[in-house]
Design a protein around this motif. Structure first.
Motif, PDB file in Angstrom:
ATOM      1  N   LYS A 221       0.752  -1.074   0.101  1.00  0.00           N
ATOM      2  CA  LYS A 221       0.137   0.407   0.623  1.00  0.00           C
ATOM      3  C   LYS A 221       0.612   1.641  -0.293  1.00  0.00           C
ATOM      4  O   LYS A 221       1.592   1.819   0.934  1.00  0.00           O
ATOM      5  CB  LYS A 221      -0.669  -0.036   1.237  1.00  0.00           C
TER       6      LYS A 221
ATOM      7  N   ASP B 263      -3.639   6.885  -1.456  1.00  0.00           N
ATOM      8  CA  ASP B 263      -2.946   5.935  -1.394  1.00  0.00           C
ATOM      9  C   ASP B 263      -3.661   4.453  -3.168  1.00  0.00           C
ATOM     10  O   ASP B 263      -4.509   5.087  -3.135  1.00  0.00           O
ATOM     11  CB  ASP B 263      -3.420   5.045  -0.194  1.00  0.00           C
TER      12      ASP B 263
ATOM     13  N   SER C 294      -2.714   0.236  -3.917  1.00  0.00           N
ATOM     14  CA  SER C 294      -2.660  -0.983  -3.165  1.00  0.00           C
ATOM     15  C   SER C 294      -2.260  -2.041  -4.628  1.00  0.00           C
ATOM     16  O   SER C 294      -3.524  -1.279  -5.359  1.00  0.00           O
ATOM     17  CB  SER C 294      -3.626  -1.332  -2.048  1.00  0.00           C
TER      18      SER C 294
ATOM     19  N   ASP D  26     -10.508  -3.031   3.362  1.00  0.00           N
ATOM     20  CA  ASP D  26     -10.723  -2.014   2.765  1.00  0.00           C
ATOM     21  C   ASP D  26     -10.075  -1.802   1.445  1.00  0.00           C
ATOM     22  O   ASP D  26     -10.853  -1.361   0.485  1.00  0.00           O
ATOM     23  CB  ASP D  26     -10.669  -1.038   3.709  1.00  0.00           C
ATOM     24  N   GLU D  27      -8.628  -2.383   2.043  1.00  0.00           N
ATOM     25  CA  GLU D  27      -7.636  -1.951   0.744  1.00  0.00           C
ATOM     26  C   GLU D  27      -8.519  -2.890  -0.565  1.00  0.00           C
ATOM     27  O   GLU D  27      -7.967  -2.200  -2.245  1.00  0.00           O
ATOM     28  CB  GLU D  27      -6.096  -1.668   1.673  1.00  0.00           C
ATOM     29  N   TYR D  28      -8.911  -3.669  -0.132  1.00  0.00           N
ATOM     30  CA  TYR D  28      -9.084  -5.249  -1.438  1.00  0.00           C
ATOM     31  C   TYR D  28      -9.720  -4.135  -2.839  1.00  0.00           C
ATOM     32  O   TYR D  28     -10.180  -4.783  -3.916  1.00  0.00           O
ATOM     33  CB  TYR D  28      -9.505  -6.339  -0.686  1.00  0.00           C
TER      34      TYR D  28
ATOM     35  N   ALA E 238      -7.480  -2.324  -4.412  1.00  0.00           N
ATOM     36  CA  ALA E 238      -6.354  -2.500  -4.946  1.00  0.00           C
ATOM     37  C   ALA E 238      -6.074  -3.027  -6.492  1.00  0.00           C
ATOM     38  O   ALA E 238      -7.354  -3.461  -7.184  1.00  0.00           O
ATOM     39  CB  ALA E 238      -6.105  -3.867  -3.827  1.00  0.00           C
TER      40      ALA E 238
END
Length: 199
Positions: free
Chosen positions: A119, A127, A129, A143-145, A148
């Motif tokens: 990330k 940001d 990821s 959450d990043e998924y 991403a």
């Protein structure tokens, strides 16, 4: 967000995911001397220690027995669950669509993770990821998924691998700067080696 949020694993088939990774042009190459990266204009950001005057989060475990190009690597204490540790530097690095990040990684052949993720923190306040995973979804609960980028299948285990993230495929904001990185592992062990950035 500066690029469209895409849940690649839920929406795309395995074949389209492979094509997406090919278009993004991530390279997975055997490790070579850091001097060659530096000769190509890369700034060594992490090499055996964190950048000076930075803020770190999570547990940073430095290993002086698993070296990358002669420098200590960082890893996690446990091979179970999600491990994440990060840093944010007070002196960010300016980047553009011609920039890229190089990350050296060593996957433990005795404890291959379900997936790994980087990330990257940007100024101003965004940001990105990027993740690599095996046959099972590794990061669906994060959450990043949701936004991403799927990069490729898990890198080879048992040797240093050079991962490259090319920003040319991203819609970077004007005057973007990288301020830090978070290193994320799901159920397994990874040694993270040197991190380099081309401006």
């Amino acid at each position: 967000m500066f690029f469209a949020a895409i849940d690649i694993k839920r929406v795309l088939s395995a074949g389209i995911r492979f094509l997406c990774a090919a278009i993004f042009a991530t390279s997975v190459l055997p490790v070579f001397a850091a001097a060659e990266d530096e000769a190509q204009g890369y700034k060594v950001w992490i090499s055996g220690s964190l950048p000076g005057d930075c803020i770190s989060e999570g547990v940073w475990h430095w290993d002086d027995k698993v070296l990358c190009n002669g420098a200590m690597s960082h890893t996690q204490y446990s091979a179970n669950g999600i491990d994440r540790h990060s840093f944010k530097a007070k002196e960010p690095i300016a980047v553009n669509t011609g920039s890229s990040v190089i990350q050296y990684v060593y996957i433990d052949p005795q404890s291959v993770p379900d997936g790994i993720m980087l990330k990257i923190f940007l100024i101003p306040g965004e940001d990105m990821s990027f993740y690599w995973e095996g046959y099972e979804e590794a990061f669906v609960a994060l959450d990043e998924y949701i936004s991403a980028w799927y990069m490729d299948f898990m890198p080879r285990a048992g040797e240093w691998i050079r991962l490259a993230i090319d920003f040319g495929q991203l819609d970077l904001p004007n005057a973007a700067e990288i301020s830090g990185i978070e290193y994320i592992v799901s159920n397994g062990r990874v040694w993270w080696g040197q991190t380099l950035v081309s401006a």
